[in-house]
Write a protein that holds these residues in place. Structure first.
Motif, PDB file in Angstrom:
ATOM      1  N   VAL A 161     -69.756 -33.766 -14.502  1.00  0.00           N
ATOM      2  CA  VAL A 161     -69.809 -33.223 -13.152  1.00  0.00           C
ATOM      3  C   VAL A 161     -68.566 -33.652 -12.367  1.00  0.00           C
ATOM      4  N   LYS A 162     -67.982 -32.718 -11.651  1.00  0.00           N
ATOM      5  CA  LYS A 162     -66.879 -33.002 -10.743  1.00  0.00           C
ATOM      6  C   LYS A 162     -67.264 -32.512  -9.342  1.00  0.00           C
ATOM      7  N   SER A 163     -67.013 -33.347  -8.340  1.00  0.00           N
ATOM      8  CA  SER A 163     -67.360 -32.981  -6.972  1.00  0.00           C
ATOM      9  C   SER A 163     -66.663 -31.687  -6.568  1.00  0.00           C
ATOM     10  N   VAL A 164     -67.434 -30.770  -6.003  1.00  0.00           N
ATOM     11  CA  VAL A 164     -66.882 -29.530  -5.450  1.00  0.00           C
ATOM     12  C   VAL A 164     -66.455 -29.824  -4.016  1.00  0.00           C
ATOM     13  N   VAL A 165     -65.161 -29.780  -3.773  1.00  0.00           N
ATOM     14  CA  VAL A 165     -64.626 -30.225  -2.481  1.00  0.00           C
ATOM     15  C   VAL A 165     -63.901 -29.092  -1.776  1.00  0.00           C
ATOM     16  N   GLU A 166     -64.202 -28.924  -0.499  1.00  0.00           N
ATOM     17  CA  GLU A 166     -63.430 -28.092   0.420  1.00  0.00           C
ATOM     18  C   GLU A 166     -62.900 -29.022   1.517  1.00  0.00           C
ATOM     19  N   HIS A 167     -61.914 -28.570   2.256  1.00  0.00           N
ATOM     20  CA  HIS A 167     -61.246 -29.502   3.173  1.00  0.00           C
ATOM     21  C   HIS A 167     -61.285 -29.106   4.637  1.00  0.00           C
ATOM     22  N   ASN A 168     -61.745 -27.921   4.970  1.00  0.00           N
ATOM     23  CA  ASN A 168     -61.698 -27.485   6.368  1.00  0.00           C
ATOM     24  C   ASN A 168     -62.872 -27.979   7.198  1.00  0.00           C
ATOM     25  N   GLY A 169     -63.971 -28.350   6.552  1.00  0.00           N
ATOM     26  CA  GLY A 169     -65.095 -28.943   7.268  1.00  0.00           C
ATOM     27  C   GLY A 169     -65.866 -28.010   8.169  1.00  0.00           C
ATOM     28  N   ASP A 170     -65.650 -26.695   8.042  1.00  0.00           N
ATOM     29  CA  ASP A 170     -66.324 -25.737   8.913  1.00  0.00           C
ATOM     30  C   ASP A 170     -67.508 -25.088   8.197  1.00  0.00           C
ATOM     31  N   VAL A 171     -68.163 -24.157   8.868  1.00  0.00           N
ATOM     32  CA  VAL A 171     -69.313 -23.462   8.280  1.00  0.00           C
ATOM     33  C   VAL A 171     -68.913 -22.780   6.979  1.00  0.00           C
ATOM     34  N   TRP A 172     -67.745 -22.145   6.967  1.00  0.00           N
ATOM     35  CA  TRP A 172     -67.293 -21.441   5.760  1.00  0.00           C
ATOM     36  C   TRP A 172     -67.127 -22.409   4.592  1.00  0.00           C
ATOM     37  N   ALA A 173     -66.591 -23.589   4.858  1.00  0.00           N
ATOM     38  CA  ALA A 173     -66.417 -24.584   3.799  1.00  0.00           C
ATOM     39  C   ALA A 173     -67.763 -25.025   3.242  1.00  0.00           C
ATOM     40  N   ARG A 174     -68.749 -25.218   4.114  1.00  0.00           N
ATOM     41  CA  ARG A 174     -70.076 -25.627   3.632  1.00  0.00           C
ATOM     42  C   ARG A 174     -70.721 -24.503   2.822  1.00  0.00           C
ATOM     43  N   LEU A 175     -70.451 -23.246   3.209  1.00  0.00           N
ATOM     44  CA  LEU A 175     -70.926 -22.115   2.418  1.00  0.00           C
ATOM     45  C   LEU A 175     -70.281 -22.118   1.037  1.00  0.00           C
ATOM     46  N   MET A 176     -68.975 -22.305   0.976  1.00  0.00           N
ATOM     47  CA  MET A 176     -68.267 -22.226  -0.297  1.00  0.00           C
ATOM     48  C   MET A 176     -68.665 -23.352  -1.240  1.00  0.00           C
ATOM     49  N   VAL A 177     -68.938 -24.537  -0.707  1.00  0.00           N
ATOM     50  CA  VAL A 177     -69.422 -25.626  -1.566  1.00  0.00           C
ATOM     51  C   VAL A 177     -70.730 -25.217  -2.234  1.00  0.00           C
ATOM     52  N   ARG A 178     -71.639 -24.616  -1.467  1.00  0.00           N
ATOM     53  CA  ARG A 178     -72.920 -24.209  -2.043  1.00  0.00           C
ATOM     54  C   ARG A 178     -72.737 -23.082  -3.070  1.00  0.00           C
ATOM     55  N   VAL A 179     -71.857 -22.138  -2.775  1.00  0.00           N
ATOM     56  CA  VAL A 179     -71.624 -21.042  -3.720  1.00  0.00           C
ATOM     57  C   VAL A 179     -71.097 -21.593  -5.039  1.00  0.00           C
ATOM     58  N   LYS A 180     -70.113 -22.457  -4.990  1.00  0.00           N
ATOM     59  CA  LYS A 180     -69.513 -23.007  -6.213  1.00  0.00           C
ATOM     60  C   LYS A 180     -70.488 -23.915  -6.953  1.00  0.00           C
ATOM     61  N   GLU A 181     -71.272 -24.695  -6.210  1.00  0.00           N
ATOM     62  CA  GLU A 181     -72.243 -25.571  -6.868  1.00  0.00           C
ATOM     63  C   GLU A 181     -73.382 -24.774  -7.491  1.00  0.00           C
ATOM     64  N   THR A 182     -73.738 -23.646  -6.895  1.00  0.00           N
ATOM     65  CA  THR A 182     -74.755 -22.785  -7.498  1.00  0.00           C
ATOM     66  C   THR A 182     -74.281 -22.270  -8.845  1.00  0.00           C
ATOM     67  N   ARG A 183     -73.050 -21.826  -8.903  1.00  0.00           N
ATOM     68  CA  ARG A 183     -72.492 -21.371 -10.178  1.00  0.00           C
ATOM     69  C   ARG A 183     -72.492 -22.489 -11.213  1.00  0.00           C
ATOM     70  N   GLU A 184     -72.104 -23.691 -10.767  1.00  0.00           N
ATOM     71  CA  GLU A 184     -72.104 -24.838 -11.675  1.00  0.00           C
ATOM     72  C   GLU A 184     -73.514 -25.156 -12.163  1.00  0.00           C
ATOM     73  N   SER A 185     -74.484 -25.096 -11.264  1.00  0.00           N
ATOM     74  CA  SER A 185     -75.860 -25.412 -11.660  1.00  0.00           C
ATOM     75  C   SER A 185     -76.385 -24.419 -12.692  1.00  0.00           C
ATOM     76  N   PHE A 186     -76.089 -23.137 -12.526  1.00  0.00           N
ATOM     77  CA  PHE A 186     -76.488 -22.163 -13.540  1.00  0.00           C
ATOM     78  C   PHE A 186     -75.847 -22.500 -14.885  1.00  0.00           C
ATOM     79  N   ARG A 187     -74.584 -22.918 -14.858  1.00  0.00           N
ATOM     80  CA  ARG A 187     -73.902 -23.276 -16.100  1.00  0.00           C
ATOM     81  C   ARG A 187     -74.519 -24.536 -16.717  1.00  0.00           C
ATOM     82  N   PHE A 188     -74.816 -25.534 -15.870  1.00  0.00           N
ATOM     83  CA  PHE A 188     -75.459 -26.752 -16.379  1.00  0.00           C
ATOM     84  C   PHE A 188     -76.812 -26.441 -17.002  1.00  0.00           C
ATOM     85  N   LEU A 189     -77.581 -25.584 -16.338  1.00  0.00           N
ATOM     86  CA  LEU A 189     -78.915 -25.248 -16.848  1.00  0.00           C
ATOM     87  C   LEU A 189     -78.831 -24.551 -18.204  1.00  0.00           C
ATOM     88  N   GLU A 190     -77.859 -23.674 -18.364  1.00  0.00           N
ATOM     89  CA  GLU A 190     -77.693 -23.031 -19.673  1.00  0.00           C
ATOM     90  C   GLU A 190     -77.392 -24.063 -20.750  1.00  0.00           C
TER      91      GLU A 190
END
Length: 528
Positions: free
Chosen positions: A402-431
Motif C-alpha cells: 500500500v502507498k498513501s494516495v496524496v493530493e496537495h491542494n487540501g480542498d474539496v476536490w482533493a478530498r474527492l480525488m483521494v477517495r476516487v483513487k483509493e476506491t480504484r485501489e481497493s477494488f484492485r486489492f480485493l481482486e
C-alpha cells in the motif's frame, strides 16, 4: 539530537517498562510530559498521535493515570508515555500538540481533572446545565441522580462585533436524518468570517457502558459505535484483545480480515463520493453513488450476513470463511461494480459545474492537518502521507504494498480525488486477495478462541485500523476476571472534527454542506 531512549533516561524517576523494536512503554511524572513530548515532536519525521487516554486507577494504587501513544512512522515504532499518580490536575499538552485539545477537555468533564494551562478550558462533552460534581468516568460514580438535577443552560460562543456581522445558527436539529450537531456561522453577507461547531449532544455513555462487560459483550457495543465503521472498530478492539492474549492469527484469518476491511472502505468511499454530489445538488452523481453503495451493501448481506459486515470479526479470528465458489461469485460481482464505477465517475470529474464548486473550496492547510492530528482522506488530501495500512505492518497489507494516495491542494476536490483513487485501489486489492483466498481453498470458522486464562490483566493494549475516514484506535485494559476495566475509543471522526471549522472561513454559507460532506464525519463516534 540524542537518541530517544538516551534522552528519556536523563530524567530522574523515568521507568522504562518495555523497549523493543516495535514498542516502548515509559512511565514518568506528569510534570515531565511537556518537555518529553516537545522533544519527540522535534524528531524527523514527526511522530503521529494515536490516542490519549485517562484512566481511573485509584483502586490499583496509581491514582489517575494518563497514557499518550505516539507512532514513529520511519521505524514503525510505537511509544506509550504513562503518567501515574495524578490526583486532581495535570499539565496541559495542547499548546505543544493541538490535537490533544478535545481529549484534555474531555478529561476535565468526565474525570474532574484540571488540565493546567489549557488554552480553552470550556466544557466539551457536558453542555451547560450538568452539576459541577458530575464526572461519570470515575469508578466511584453512581448513575441516575444527576439526570434529575440537569437543567439545560445556554451554550457559550465567542462574541464578534462590527457593522454588518450576523450570526447564522444551524442545528442541532437538521432537515435530514443526521444526528445532532450545532454550527454557528459569523458572516458578513454570505462570506463566512468564523465557524463554531458544537457536538456531543447525545450522551450514549459508551465508554461507561463497556466497563465490567465481557469481551463478547464489549464487541457488540464496539461494533455499534459507528454504523459504517463496524469492521474497523471491531478489528481495532480485537487487535487489542489479541495483544493482551499474546496470540498469533492464522494466515487465512488475516487474509479475510483484510478483505472485510477493504469491502468496508469501498462501499463507504463510493457512498461518500455520492454524498458530495448531494452537497451541490448534483442529482445524477448522487444517484450513481447511492446505487453503487447499495449494490455493495447487498453483496455484504448476501455473503456475510450483514449490510455493515457486523458480526464477522471476533477476538481470535473471524466468524466464517466463504468457500471457493462464493469467493468467485464475490469477485465477479465486485469486478462488475468496479467497471460500473469507471463508467459513471467521469460524469463527476468532467462536470464543469461540480468542479467549479469544489476546486479551492474548504482548504485545509498541511500545517493545520499536522497540528490537529487529522487522519484519513482529509489528511492525505492536504499532503500528509499518513495511511496506517502503509505505516504499520499488519494484516496482509505488506503483501499489497500500500502507498498513501496524496493530493496537495487540501480542498474539496482533493478530498474527492483521494477517495476516487483509493476506491480504484481497493477494488484492485480485493481482486488480489480473493484470488489468494481461492488458492488457499477451504471453508472453516474461527469462532472466539478460548484464551481467557491467557489474558494479561491491568495492562493497557491498543489496536489501530485504517477506517474509511482514517485511523480508529481502541485502547483496552482488562481486570483480573477478564472483564473490561477501561476501553477508550478514539475514532477518525473524533480526530478530524476540530479541523472542519478551519476550512470554512473565506467561503460562502452555501458551500458549507459541500465542505462538510467532503470530510464525511460521524457525529455518533463523538458522543460519550
Amino acid at each position: 539530537m540524542l537518541g530517544l531512549r538516551d534522552y528519556l533516561q536523563i530524567y530522574t524517576g523515568i521507568e522504562i517498562i518495555k523497549w523493543d523494536n516495535q514498542e516502548g512503554i515509559v512511565a514518568m511524572d506528569s510534570q515531565d510530559l511537556p518537555d518529553i513530548l516537545a522533544y519527540c515532536l522535534e524528531m524527523k519525521p514527526r511522530p503521529i498521535w494515536l490516542t490519549h487516554v485517562v484512566n481511573d486507577e485509584r483502586q490499583l494504587g496509581n491514582d489517575f493515570c494518563l497514557y499518550l501513544i505516539l507512532h514513529f512512522p520511519d521505524k514503525d515504532f510505537t511509544l506509550t508515555l504513562v503518567a501515574k499518580g495524578i490526583k486532581d490536575e495535570f499539565p496541559s499538552l495542547s499548546l505543544i500538540l493541538p490535537a490533544l485539545n478535545w481529549s484534555e477537555r474531555e478529561a476535565q468533564d468526565l474525570f474532574g481533572l484540571r488540565a493546567v494551562g489549557h488554552p480553552d478550558p470550556r466544557t466539551l462533552v457536558l453542555h451547560p446545565g450538568w452539576p459541577k460534581n458530575f464526572h461519570p468516568l470515575r469508578k466511584d460514580y453512581k448513575t441516575g441522580k444527576e439526570y434529575k438535577s440537569f437543567k439545560r443552560g445556554p451554550l457559550v460562543f465567542p462574541e464578534m462585533h462590527g457593522e454588518g456581522i450576523f450570526q447564522v445558527p444551524v442545528g442541532p436539529i437538521h432537515a435530514g436524518i443526521i444526528e445532532p450537531g450545532h454550527f454557528r456561522f459569523y458572516v458578513i453577507g454570505e462570506p463566512v468570517l468564523h465557524l463554531e461547531a458544537q457536538l456531543f449532544y447525545t450522551h450514549k455513555g459508551i465508554e461507561k457502558l463497556l466497563e465490567g462487560k465481557s469481551l463478547e459483550e464489549g464487541l457488540l457495543i464496539i461494533e455499534r459505535v459507528c454504523g459504517v465503521c463496524a469492521v474497523s472498530h471491531g478489528l481495532a478492539y480485537c487487535e487489542a484483545i489479541e495483544k493482551l492474549a499474546n496470540i498469533e492469527l492464522p494466515r487465512q484469518v488475516l487474509l479475510w480480515r483484510t478483505i472485510l476491511a477493504e469491502l468496508e472502505r469501498v462501499y463507504n468511499h463510493i457512498g461518500d463520493i455520492g454524498n458530495m454530489c448531494a452537497g451541490v445538488g448534483f442529482a445524477l452523481g448522487n444517484a450513481n453513488g447511492s446505487q453503487s453503495k447499495e449494490n455493495l451493501q447487498r453483496l455484504n448481506l448476501e455473503f456475510f450476513g450483514h449490510r455493515f459486515l457486523r458480526g464477522m470479526v471476533v477476538p481470535g479470528g473471524i466468524k466464517s470463511v466463504p468457500g471457493p465458489k462464493d469467493s468467485q461469485e464475490i469477485l465477479n460481482r465486485l469486478m462488475e461494480l468496479a467497471n460500473d464505477f469507471e463508467d459513471w465517475i467521469p460524469l463527476l470529474l468532467e462536470h464543469d459545474g461540480f468542479r467549479q464548486r469544489a476546486v479551492t473550496t474548504g482548504v485545509l492547510k498541511t500545517e493545520s492537518a499536522i497540528d490537529l492530528g487529522v487522519t484519513g482522506p482529509a489528511a492525505r488530501a492536504s499532503g500528509v502521507a499518513y495511511d496506517w495500512r502503509e505505516l504499520h505492518s499488519h494484516l496482509l497489507y505488506p503483501e499489497l504494498m500500500v502507498k498513501s494516495v496524496v493530493e496537495h491542494n487540501g480542498d474539496v476536490w482533493a478530498r474527492l480525488m483521494v477517495r476516487v483513487k483509493e476506491t480504484r485501489e481497493s477494488f484492485r486489492f480485493l481482486e488480489t486477495l480473493l484470488r489468494k483466498g481461492m488458492q488457499e481453498a477451504g471453508r472453516s470458522s474461527y469462532i472466539m478462541n478460548t484464551f481467557s486464562n491467557k489474558l494479561i490483566p491491568w495492562q493497557g493494549a491498543w489496536g489501530c485500523v485504517e477506517s474509511p475516514r482514517g485511523t480508529d484506535v481502541i485502547w483496552l485494559m482488562l481486570d483480573d476476571k477478564g472483564k473490561i476495566y477501561r476501553c477508550r475509543i478514539r475514532s477518525a471522526s473524533y480526530a478530524n472534527w476540530p479541523a472542519v471549522p478551519l476550512t470554512v472561513p473565506g467561503n460562502i454559507v452555501p458551500d458549507f454542506p459541500l465542505i462538510n460532506k467532503s470530510f464525511e464525519l460521524c457525529y455518533s463516534c463523538c458522543d460519550r
